[in-house]
Write a protein that holds these residues in place. Structure first.
Motif, PDB file in Angstrom:
ATOM      1  N   TYR A 131       0.849  -1.192   0.000  1.00  0.00           N
ATOM      2  CA  TYR A 131       0.000   0.000   0.000  1.00  0.00           C
ATOM      3  C   TYR A 131       0.880   1.236   0.000  1.00  0.00           C
ATOM      4  O   TYR A 131       1.951   1.242   0.596  1.00  0.00           O
ATOM      5  N   CYS A 133       0.629   5.200   1.195  1.00  0.00           N
ATOM      6  CA  CYS A 133      -0.169   6.118   2.016  1.00  0.00           C
ATOM      7  C   CYS A 133       0.383   7.528   1.876  1.00  0.00           C
ATOM      8  O   CYS A 133       1.538   7.774   2.225  1.00  0.00           O
ATOM      9  N   ASP A 138      -4.560   7.086   5.880  1.00  0.00           N
ATOM     10  CA  ASP A 138      -4.924   6.176   4.792  1.00  0.00           C
ATOM     11  C   ASP A 138      -4.933   4.726   5.260  1.00  0.00           C
ATOM     12  O   ASP A 138      -5.595   3.874   4.658  1.00  0.00           O
ATOM     13  N   ASP A 141      -8.430   3.174   5.810  1.00  0.00           N
ATOM     14  CA  ASP A 141      -9.100   2.699   4.608  1.00  0.00           C
ATOM     15  C   ASP A 141      -8.463   1.408   4.086  1.00  0.00           C
ATOM     16  O   ASP A 141      -9.171   0.469   3.733  1.00  0.00           O
ATOM     17  N   HIS A 142      -7.127   1.379   4.050  1.00  0.00           N
ATOM     18  CA  HIS A 142      -6.429   0.188   3.549  1.00  0.00           C
ATOM     19  C   HIS A 142      -6.786  -1.054   4.359  1.00  0.00           C
ATOM     20  O   HIS A 142      -6.830  -2.151   3.825  1.00  0.00           O
ATOM     21  N   LEU A 143      -7.043  -0.858   5.639  1.00  0.00           N
ATOM     22  CA  LEU A 143      -7.367  -1.984   6.509  1.00  0.00           C
ATOM     23  C   LEU A 143      -8.869  -2.239   6.593  1.00  0.00           C
ATOM     24  O   LEU A 143      -9.305  -3.123   7.315  1.00  0.00           O
ATOM     25  N   GLY A 144      -9.651  -1.452   5.867  1.00  0.00           N
ATOM     26  CA  GLY A 144     -11.095  -1.640   5.840  1.00  0.00           C
ATOM     27  C   GLY A 144     -11.769  -1.312   7.157  1.00  0.00           C
ATOM     28  O   GLY A 144     -12.750  -1.949   7.542  1.00  0.00           O
ATOM     29  N   LEU A 145     -11.278  -0.282   7.852  1.00  0.00           N
ATOM     30  CA  LEU A 145     -11.790   0.058   9.180  1.00  0.00           C
ATOM     31  C   LEU A 145     -12.680   1.297   9.185  1.00  0.00           C
ATOM     32  O   LEU A 145     -13.015   1.800  10.238  1.00  0.00           O
ATOM     33  N   GLU A 146     -13.041   1.800   8.061  1.00  0.00           N
ATOM     34  CA  GLU A 146     -13.836   3.035   7.990  1.00  0.00           C
ATOM     35  C   GLU A 146     -14.857   3.052   9.053  1.00  0.00           C
ATOM     36  O   GLU A 146     -15.227   3.623   9.849  1.00  0.00           O
TER      37      GLU A 146
END
Length: 146
Positions: A131, A133, A138, A141-146
């Protein structure tokens, strides 16, 4: 020895956290992720800096370049931290800004999040990473934690 003594007296003078670091670490901690610092900086320099910025609290482990027999780009520091936290390479993400960080992640078999800023002497396109950043946040988002 002279450098270490001079650095000790000035290591906090111009040192600043990049934007969104504390907020992002708090978000990662809220997601129950284990957090570690793995630096090549001597531990006697690392601990005062992390304490100054309040970074020691969200961290599970902090190791410096002199904490083990080898330092990055060796896989040893990352593998040690994985062993301490019970993490596997496929569930570990190294976050860094240099070729040394990228090679350590590659050597340890884990993913790499390269920040596009910081201490780097190589062009981004010459590095291997998972990734990129532009901002520390960022990672959320990359870890899908939004």
């Amino acid at each position: 020895a002279d450098f270490r003594e001079a650095y000790k007296g000035k290591m906090l003078s111009n040192t600043r956290l990049y934007s969104n670091v504390l907020e992002t670490l708090e978000r990662l901690r809220q997601a129950d992720l284990q957090l570690c610092i793995c630096t090549n900086k001597a531990i006697e320099m690392t601990l005062p800096i992390t304490e100054h910025f309040g970074l020691q609290l969200p961290m599970d482990y902090i190791i410096g370049g002199d904490s083990l027999e080898e330092r990055k780009p060796s896989a040893m520091p990352l593998l040690y931290l994985m062993e301490q936290t019970g993490a596997a390479p496929e569930t570990t993400l190294m976050v860094g800004d240099s070729v040394t960080d990228c090679k350590a992640a590659e050597n340890a078999g884990c993913d790499m999040a390269l920040v596009s800023y910081g201490y780097r002497r190589h062009e981004i396109e010459d590095l291997t990473f998972t990734y990129l950043c532009d901002n520390f946040s960022d990672l959320v988002d990359h870890l899908g934690l939004e």
